[in-house]
Write an enzyme that holds these catalytic residues in place. Sequence first.
Site, short mmCIF file in Angstrom:
data_model
loop_
_atom_site.label_atom_id
_atom_site.label_comp_id
_atom_site.label_asym_id
_atom_site.label_seq_id
_atom_site.Cartn_x
_atom_site.Cartn_y
_atom_site.Cartn_z
N ASP A 75 -36.59 -9.33 -45.41
CA ASP A 75 -36.92 -10.19 -44.28
C ASP A 75 -37.44 -11.48 -44.93
O ASP A 75 -38.49 -11.46 -45.59
CB ASP A 75 -38.00 -9.51 -43.42
CG ASP A 75 -38.42 -10.40 -42.27
OD1 ASP A 75 -38.16 -11.62 -42.34
OD2 ASP A 75 -38.99 -9.87 -41.30
N PHE A 76 -36.71 -12.57 -44.76
CA PHE A 76 -37.05 -13.79 -45.52
C PHE A 76 -38.41 -14.35 -45.14
O PHE A 76 -38.96 -15.20 -45.84
CB PHE A 76 -35.96 -14.86 -45.32
CG PHE A 76 -34.58 -14.36 -45.66
CD1 PHE A 76 -34.38 -13.47 -46.71
CD2 PHE A 76 -33.47 -14.77 -44.93
CE1 PHE A 76 -33.11 -13.00 -47.03
CE2 PHE A 76 -32.20 -14.31 -45.24
CZ PHE A 76 -32.03 -13.42 -46.29
N GLU A 125 -9.78 -31.89 -35.33
CA GLU A 125 -9.58 -30.45 -35.54
C GLU A 125 -8.84 -29.88 -34.35
O GLU A 125 -8.98 -30.37 -33.23
CB GLU A 125 -10.93 -29.75 -35.65
CG GLU A 125 -11.78 -30.20 -36.80
CD GLU A 125 -13.10 -29.45 -36.80
OE1 GLU A 125 -13.13 -28.32 -37.30
OE2 GLU A 125 -14.09 -29.99 -36.28
N LYS A 149 -4.65 -30.97 -36.72
CA LYS A 149 -5.74 -30.99 -37.70
C LYS A 149 -5.43 -32.12 -38.66
O LYS A 149 -4.39 -32.11 -39.32
CB LYS A 149 -5.85 -29.66 -38.45
CG LYS A 149 -6.91 -29.70 -39.55
CD LYS A 149 -7.55 -28.36 -39.81
CE LYS A 149 -8.58 -28.42 -40.94
NZ LYS A 149 -9.93 -28.71 -40.52
N HIS A 178 -20.46 -35.57 -42.15
CA HIS A 178 -19.16 -35.77 -42.80
C HIS A 178 -18.60 -37.19 -42.60
O HIS A 178 -18.15 -37.83 -43.55
CB HIS A 178 -18.13 -34.77 -42.25
CG HIS A 178 -18.59 -33.34 -42.31
ND1 HIS A 178 -19.32 -32.83 -43.36
CD2 HIS A 178 -18.41 -32.30 -41.45
CE1 HIS A 178 -19.58 -31.55 -43.13
NE2 HIS A 178 -19.04 -31.21 -41.98
N ASP A 218 -22.97 -32.64 -35.32
CA ASP A 218 -22.23 -31.66 -36.13
C ASP A 218 -21.30 -32.33 -37.14
O ASP A 218 -21.08 -31.80 -38.23
CB ASP A 218 -21.42 -30.76 -35.19
CG ASP A 218 -20.75 -29.60 -35.92
OD1 ASP A 218 -21.44 -28.91 -36.68
OD2 ASP A 218 -19.53 -29.39 -35.73
N HIS A 228 -20.12 -30.22 -47.13
CA HIS A 228 -18.98 -29.65 -47.85
C HIS A 228 -17.82 -30.63 -47.99
O HIS A 228 -16.97 -30.47 -48.85
CB HIS A 228 -18.53 -28.31 -47.24
CG HIS A 228 -17.70 -28.42 -46.00
ND1 HIS A 228 -18.25 -28.61 -44.76
CD2 HIS A 228 -16.36 -28.37 -45.80
CE1 HIS A 228 -17.28 -28.67 -43.87
NE2 HIS A 228 -16.13 -28.53 -44.46
N ARG A 266 -31.18 -9.43 -43.86
CA ARG A 266 -32.16 -8.58 -43.17
C ARG A 266 -31.63 -7.20 -42.86
O ARG A 266 -32.39 -6.27 -42.60
CB ARG A 266 -32.52 -9.26 -41.86
CG ARG A 266 -33.83 -9.97 -41.97
CD ARG A 266 -34.57 -10.02 -40.70
NE ARG A 266 -33.71 -10.05 -39.53
CZ ARG A 266 -33.90 -10.85 -38.50
NH1 ARG A 266 -34.87 -11.70 -38.53
NH2 ARG A 266 -33.12 -10.81 -37.45
C1 BG6 Z 1 -18.51 -28.07 -40.26
C2 BG6 Z 1 -18.77 -28.18 -38.78
O1 BG6 Z 1 -19.49 -28.74 -40.97
O2 BG6 Z 1 -17.24 -28.65 -40.55
C3 BG6 Z 1 -17.66 -27.49 -37.99
O3 BG6 Z 1 -20.01 -27.56 -38.46
C4 BG6 Z 1 -16.31 -28.04 -38.41
O4 BG6 Z 1 -17.86 -27.66 -36.60
C5 BG6 Z 1 -16.15 -28.00 -39.92
O5 BG6 Z 1 -15.32 -27.24 -37.78
C6 BG6 Z 1 -14.88 -28.72 -40.34
O6 BG6 Z 1 -14.66 -28.51 -41.71
P1 BG6 Z 1 -13.19 -28.59 -42.34
O7 BG6 Z 1 -13.42 -28.41 -43.80
O8 BG6 Z 1 -12.38 -27.50 -41.71
O9 BG6 Z 1 -12.64 -29.95 -42.00
#
Ligand code: BG6
Length: 489
Positions: free
Chosen positions: A92-93, A213, A342, A237, A232, A175, A49
Site C-alpha cells: 500500500d503506497f 486520434e 489518426k 504534448h 490531456d 511520452h 496494492r
Molecule cells: C496520452 C493521453 O497522453 O496520449 C491520451 O492521455 C492520448 O488521451 C494519448 O490518447 C495519445 O498518445 P499517442 O502516442 O497514441 O499519440
Amino acid sequence: MPGITVEPTTFSLFGALGDLALRKLFPALYQLDRAGLLHGDTRILALSREGGEPEAHKSRIIQALRTRVPAGELDEPALERFAERLRYLTMDFRRGEDYAALRECVPQDLPLVAYFATPAAVYGDICRFLAASGLAEQARVVLEKPIGHDLESSRVINDAVAEHFPESRIYRIDHYLGKETVQNLIALRFANSLFETQWDQHHVSHVEITVAETVGIEGRWGYFDQAGQLRDMVQNHLLQLLCLIAMDPPSNLTADSIRDEKVKVLKALAPITAESIHQRVVRGQYAAGNVGGVSVPGYLDEENSNAQSSTETFVALRADICNWRWSGVPFYLRTGKRMAQKLSQIVIHFKEPPFYIFAPEQRALISNRLIIRLQPDEGISLQVMTKEQGLDKGMHLRSGPLQLNFSETYKSARIPDAYERLLLEVMQGNQNLFVRRDEIEYAWQWCDQLIDGWSRLGAELKLYPAGSWGPVASIALITRDGRAWYGDL
Ligand code: BG6
C-alpha cells in the site's frame, strides 16, 4: 547494441497492474531486454496494492506481454529471461511500514528507478516513504502525467516531490518526447543549416500542429471527463511540439540547454484573453458518428458517462509567440478524439515569393510547405514548385513533394515505442527527454488563463460527428485568417 552502455539497475514500478503498466511499460521493458539493453543484473520490481499470490500476478504480467507485444517480436527465451528478472510485491503506497519489504529487495549499491504509474496525488507519499526508508539517495523518480490539473495543484505535487529529490533526479514524462520522429525534429532543425535560415517571421507565414486520434475515451471516462482535451493533450504534448518547432538553437544537446530554450518559448506565448477567446479557440465534443466504417457512440453515450458533461474532446486554437523570430506568425494547434484519421503532423507554411513573375491565375498554387509526419507513416516532405512537363505546358506550375519516408528509406529499422526510449534514458540517467518543473508550470500558466476565460464566458461547446475533422468552427478559425488546414479531406 553499439554505443550504448547499460548499467545494472533496480527498476521499481509503482502501479504495476494498472493499464499504463500492462499496456506500455512492461512491453517497453521486455523490448529493451530482448534488444540486449538491460544489464544481466537488472531487476524489475512490480509493486501494486493487489494482494494474493505473487506468482499469479507475475503470470498476469507475462500474459499481458503475450497479448501486447506483436507476435513476431515475442520469443520464449527472452520472455523467460524477463520473467526471471521480475518480482511482484504487494504494497500500500500510503503505508510507511510497507516500504520495509521494498527496502529488502533493493541492493544498496545499484541505482534505483522508481516509476510512478499511479495517480499524482500519491507521488508525495511515495517520495516521503522512499526517503524515510533510506532509498531516496540512490533513486531517480519518474512521474507520469498529468501532474496536477492546473498551476496550483501541479506546484503542490512538485513541491512534495522536491522535498525529497533534487530536480536532477526527477524525470517527468511526456511520452511524445520519446517518439523517434519527435526527436527527429531536433536533428532536422539543427543538423541542417538549410532550414535555420528560413525559420522565422521573414520566411514562415504560419505553422499548423495537428494531433488527431480516431480512438474515443476507451474506458477512461472518469479521468478524461475531469481533464478534457486541453489538459490531456494541449498542456503537454502539443505545447512540447510547439516548443521544439519554435525554440532557438540550443548551444549543445544537454538537457538544460534544450529545456532553457523551450522555456523561453513558453514564456513568450501570448495569453489568450477573454476578449479574443471566441475568435481564437474552439472547444468541441464528439457526437455519434462513423469512424473507419464503424458506427460509434457520442461522448455522452460512452460507458460510465454522465449525460450532462460539457467536457471538450476537441480543441483548436491559434497561439502567438511574442518574440523577434515569430512575431506575426500564427501557430494553429488542433487535437481531438474520434477524428477522421489518426494523424500527428506539423506543417510549416513558407511565405510567397516577394515578387510574382508567373501568370497571376497560378498564384494560388504557390506555397512551399515542410510537412513533418510524426505518426503514422513517419516522414518528411518538402513541397516545392516546379514546371509542368511537356511542350504544350508553357510555364504552368505545379507543386510536388521532395519526400523522405522513414520506413521505406530505412527499411531494416524497427521504430521503437516512445516508452522504450524513455525508460532506457532514465536507466542511463539522461534527462534530455524529460520535462523540467518550470516547463510544466509555464505550460499550466498559459492553459489556466485559457480555462479561466472559458469558465468566465461559459465557452460554447461545438458538437462534431465522430469520424470528422472536428467542428465547423475550427475550419472558420483558420479561414478567418485566409488559410486552410492542410490536407483535410
Ligand atoms: C496520452 C493521453 O497522453 O496520449 C491520451 O492521455 C492520448 O488521451 C494519448 O490518447 C495519445 O498518445 P499517442 O502516442 O497514441 O499519440
